[in-house]
Motif scaffolding. Structure first.
Motif, short mmCIF file in Angstrom:
data_model
loop_
_atom_site.label_atom_id
_atom_site.label_comp_id
_atom_site.label_asym_id
_atom_site.label_seq_id
_atom_site.Cartn_x
_atom_site.Cartn_y
_atom_site.Cartn_z
N GLU A 127 -7.46 2.15 5.89
CA GLU A 127 -7.78 0.81 5.40
C GLU A 127 -7.96 -0.17 6.56
N ALA A 128 -7.11 -0.05 7.58
CA ALA A 128 -7.25 -0.93 8.74
C ALA A 128 -8.58 -0.70 9.45
N LEU A 129 -8.98 0.56 9.59
CA LEU A 129 -10.24 0.86 10.25
C LEU A 129 -11.43 0.46 9.40
N GLN A 130 -11.31 0.58 8.08
CA GLN A 130 -12.41 0.19 7.21
C GLN A 130 -12.66 -1.32 7.29
N ARG A 131 -11.58 -2.10 7.43
CA ARG A 131 -11.76 -3.54 7.59
C ARG A 131 -12.59 -3.85 8.83
N LEU A 132 -12.33 -3.11 9.91
CA LEU A 132 -13.11 -3.31 11.13
C LEU A 132 -14.55 -2.85 10.94
N ALA A 133 -14.73 -1.76 10.20
CA ALA A 133 -16.10 -1.29 9.93
C ALA A 133 -16.86 -2.31 9.10
N ASP A 134 -16.18 -2.94 8.15
CA ASP A 134 -16.83 -3.97 7.33
C ASP A 134 -17.29 -5.16 8.16
N ARG A 145 0.82 -1.21 0.00
CA ARG A 145 0.00 0.00 0.00
C ARG A 145 0.86 1.26 0.00
N LEU A 146 2.18 1.09 -0.03
CA LEU A 146 3.07 2.25 0.05
C LEU A 146 3.81 2.51 -1.25
N GLY A 147 3.44 1.81 -2.32
CA GLY A 147 4.05 2.08 -3.61
C GLY A 147 5.53 1.79 -3.67
N ARG A 148 5.95 0.65 -3.11
CA ARG A 148 7.38 0.32 -3.08
C ARG A 148 7.82 -0.47 -4.32
N SER A 149 6.93 -0.75 -5.24
CA SER A 149 7.24 -1.65 -6.35
C SER A 149 8.40 -1.14 -7.21
N GLU A 150 8.44 0.15 -7.54
CA GLU A 150 9.51 0.68 -8.38
C GLU A 150 10.85 0.64 -7.65
N PHE A 151 10.83 0.97 -6.37
CA PHE A 151 12.06 0.90 -5.58
C PHE A 151 12.59 -0.53 -5.53
N VAL A 152 11.70 -1.50 -5.33
CA VAL A 152 12.10 -2.91 -5.27
C VAL A 152 12.63 -3.37 -6.63
N ALA A 153 11.99 -2.94 -7.71
CA ALA A 153 12.45 -3.33 -9.04
C ALA A 153 13.86 -2.81 -9.31
#
Length: 728
Positions: free
Chosen positions: A283-290, A32-40
């Protein structure tokens, strides 16, 4: 393909953030932090375009919780995915976590074994290169055995004389005498084997900063011992400050120089932006709301918006901080959401994760953090001389501008310079001793009523509600029940809200024989005011029921409660601005009106008509417990000349009316004649008092009447002395 060696590398099925908040993400789908380009980019540095290992040693520097383990998981996945995209055999990816291995000798042997095992695994999966890889595995096994035999002496010959030095020396001599081939010869053999290996070997070493100093140095020497092998690239994840300190044996300059000899390129973990941390929190709170744990409109809660601004990113700067806090919150809110406001539980979870010293202090003395009526902290907010917020913060080495101080001020107003004035706080908060003890006990304090019990009560019919209330009046628990209902009522659907409001706030007909102390009336009025505000705030559909209930109270002669309620509502809406009012914590009541202005205007008109009608009809004094309705009537212009003349006439001609008025007037600590201006002709009252003093009347022997008369005469005498002084 990766070989998981600790719970730091988790499969997607195992990743349950609410239950395992300290585990990193496992795959790119969780990023969720957009690390894909850094990892690549890291993957391209470790593997050349031709598909061979570059042989580089990269250091990934970041503090604990910054996401290093997550990046290693993503990197292992990306290396495999890149090989698949380019139609090459999968690389050998070795995950090594020295934190799970005890002892320096074991570190070396364990590393070689894991490297060997991964090479064999890739060879088994790819028959075309199996023979080459198996030969390499065999060579590494022999080399690793001899290398680990004397590692304590070979790698750390500069340690002081002692058991470690001598033991390593003896092991090394034994290895030399029993070895057929020298280490240099074995290294050369391994190098030749690696030159013929067609797949890259990538070693990912995690949590180097978590092990003991000696073990940090062992891993560093181990990397140096095999780092110049062709076909092997390394990535070491660590906190530079910790590793430099360990390598230099507390000598930072020496440790930094040592690290530079091992690591060719050091990169920092990309810092998390506040938007990224905030997104993870949401996102963590929305999972609990769901799951139905949080309210559906949780993100619109104004207190949550304020708390989120406090937490992100200052108090929760890293993903691990956030996962730990939300993981604790998921557990606490599941247990206590019906007793404690969820926003306060979230803030408390952050305290548990980030400020354990504060939590220890709370557990030792919870009353020092709360603001209940007439407690030491309440006196401070009411203008007393208790400790200031700055003094309290110094106990935890904090200043008022520190992010942690803002969190404390949000949860516990005794740490704030002044309480926020945006809106009234909701119920079930940690700032109350009852709420805080409920959290500390992970359950209700003895005698406190469960949230579900209020729902059961609200669903009863009128007769059963009346019996339940009467039972609580008889056993002395009605006050506690009313306090809890004030907080819980908007959470339930009441089939008869008007009846419930009247049941609690218009309990019984009032007569002169049924006198209630003024402070109890004030408590009831403030409670009703808070009840109305909270109910309408959380459930606007209750507004018509409130208006209807107040109208019914007026028709039943409940003038005191209605007058105080309308006085506070008038101040909220700015009707009577000449009488500015300040709340308990220095907050103007008018800061947060919840009722509609037109509703209050209509109720004011009805109050004006009702009080004028009751006075002209001769029934007003008999229905009053205090003079509050008349005083409010004067302020709002409802007590006109006709009412003044009518009351004066009643006092002059009707002894019961006279005695009732005197008792109402003197039912305060210091009654004054000036306070009656505009209410009646005070000369009439003074004449009746003089007549009654010298009259032979048995009523004067009544203790209540006698006390009232004595206070009234003192007030008149004080007025006469003041007038004489002013005249002279």
């Amino acid at each position: 393909m990766a070989f998981p060696m600790s719970d730091r590398q988790s499969t997607p099925e195992m990743m349950v953030p609410e239950q395992h908040p300290d585990r990193p993400i496992a795959t790119a789908t969780e990023d969720r932090l957009g690390r894909s380009e850094f990892v690549a980019r890291l993957a391209r540095a470790l593997v050349t375009p031709t598909g061979r290992a570059s042989g580089v040693v990269i250091g990934l520097n970041g503090p604990w919780g910054s996401g290093k383990s997550s990046i290693l998981n993503l990197l292992a996945e990306e290396c495999g995915a890149a090989a698949k995209r380019e139609n090459r055999p999968a690389p050998v990816v070795v995950r090594f976590d020295p934190w799970l291995v005890s002892g320096r000798d074991d570190l070396v042997s364990r590393f070689i074994k894991e490297l060997n095992a991964e090479i064999r695994k890739v060879g088994t999966a790819h028959p075309e290169i199996k023979a080459t890889l198996l030969e390499l595995a065999n060579r590494l096994a022999v080399y690793g055995k001899d290398l680990s035999a004397g590692v304590g002496w070979l790698l750390f010959g500069n340690v002081p004389l002692g058991g470690t030095f001598m033991s390593g020396l003896f092991q090394f001599i034994a290895a030399l005498t029993g070895r057929v081939t020298t280490l240099d010869a074995q290294r050369e053999t391994v190098r030749k084997c690696l030159a013929g290996v067609p797949v890259p070997i990538i070693v990912l070493i995690d949590e180097l900063d978590r092990v003991e100093d000696a073990e940090v140095r062992t891993v560093a020497q181990l990397v140096r011992a095999v780092a110049d092998f062709p076909g092997i690239s390394y990535l070491l994840a660590y906190d530079r400050v910790r590793v430099v300190e360990a390598l230099g044996d507390k000598n930072v300059d020496r440790g930094a120089a040592y690290l530079e000899k091992i690591v060719q390129l050091e990169v920092r973990v990309p810092s998390s932006l506040s938007e990224e941390i905030g997104k993870l929190l949401d996102e963590a709170l929305q999972r609990l709301a769901d799951l139905g744990v949080l309210p559906a409109q949780w993100s619109a809660d104004t207190r949550f918006v304020t708390l989120r601004h406090v937490l992100v990113p200052s108090v929760l700067p890293t993903p691990r901080d956030l996962r730990r806090a939300t993981g604790m919150f998921a557990v606490l809110v599941g247990m206590l959401r019906r007793e404690i406001d969820w926003v306060d539980l979230l803030g408390y979870s952050v305290l548990l994760a980030k400020m354990p010293r504060v939590v220890d202090a709370i557990q030792r003395r919870p009353e020092a953090f709360t603001i209940d009526f007439l407690t030491p902290n309440w006196y401070r907010f009411a203008g007393g001389n208790e400790r200031t917020s700055e003094e309290r913060l110094k106990d935890f080495n904090l200043t008022s501008d520190a992010p942690e101080a803002k969190l404390l001020a949000f949860l516990f107003p005794c740490f704030a310079e002044k309480e926020a004035a945006d809106e009234p706080p909701p119920s079930r908060m940690l700032r109350t001793l009852e709420g805080l003890n409920t959290v500390l006990r992970l359950g209700l304090v003895p005698g406190v009523i469960a949230h579900e019990d209020f729902g059961t009560f609200v669903g009863l019919d009128a007769e059963r509600k009346q019996r339940d209330v009467q039972r609580r009046i008889d056993d002395g628990t009605i006050g506690q029940f009313l306090h809890g209902l004030l907080h819980a009522y908007p959470d339930f659907d009441d089939p008869d809200p008007v009846g419930t409001i009247l049941l609690f706030f218009g309990l019984a007909p009032i007569s002169p024989e049924h006198r209630v102390p003024l402070h109890q009336l004030e408590d009831q009025a403030h409670t009703f005011h808070r009840f109305v505000h909270r109910s309408i705030q959380l459930k606007p559909s209750l507004a018509p029921a409130v208006v209807t209930a107040v109208e019914r109270m007026l028709s039943d002669g409940k003038f005191e409660l209605v007058a105080r309620f309308l006085e506070m509502e008038s101040e909220d809406h700015g009707f009577d601005t000449f009488h500015a009012k300040v709340g308990m914590f220095g907050r103007a009541f008018g800061s947060w009106p919840r009722t509609r202005r037109e509703d209050i205007e209509r109720l004011r008109d009805k109050f004006r008509t009702a009080i004028q009608s009751a006075q002209t009809g001769g029934t007003l004094l008999q229905s009053l417990r205090t003079l509050i309705p008349i005083i409010f009537g004067i302020r709002m212009g409802a007590w006109n000349e006709g009412c003044c003349a009518s009351l004066s006439q009643s006092v002059a001609a009707d002894q019961i009316a006279f005695l009732s008025f005197v008792q109402l007037w003197t039912d305060v600590p210091e009654p004054s004649l000036e306070g009656l201006d505009g209410m009646l002709d005070t000369s009439v009252l003074c004449r009746r008092l003089a007549e009654f003093r010298y009259a032979e009347d048995t009523l004067f022997n009544d203790p209540v009447v006698k006390t009232a008369m004595e206070k009234a005469h003192r007030a008149v005498e004080q007025h006469q002395r003041s007038s004489a002084t002013a005249g002279s």
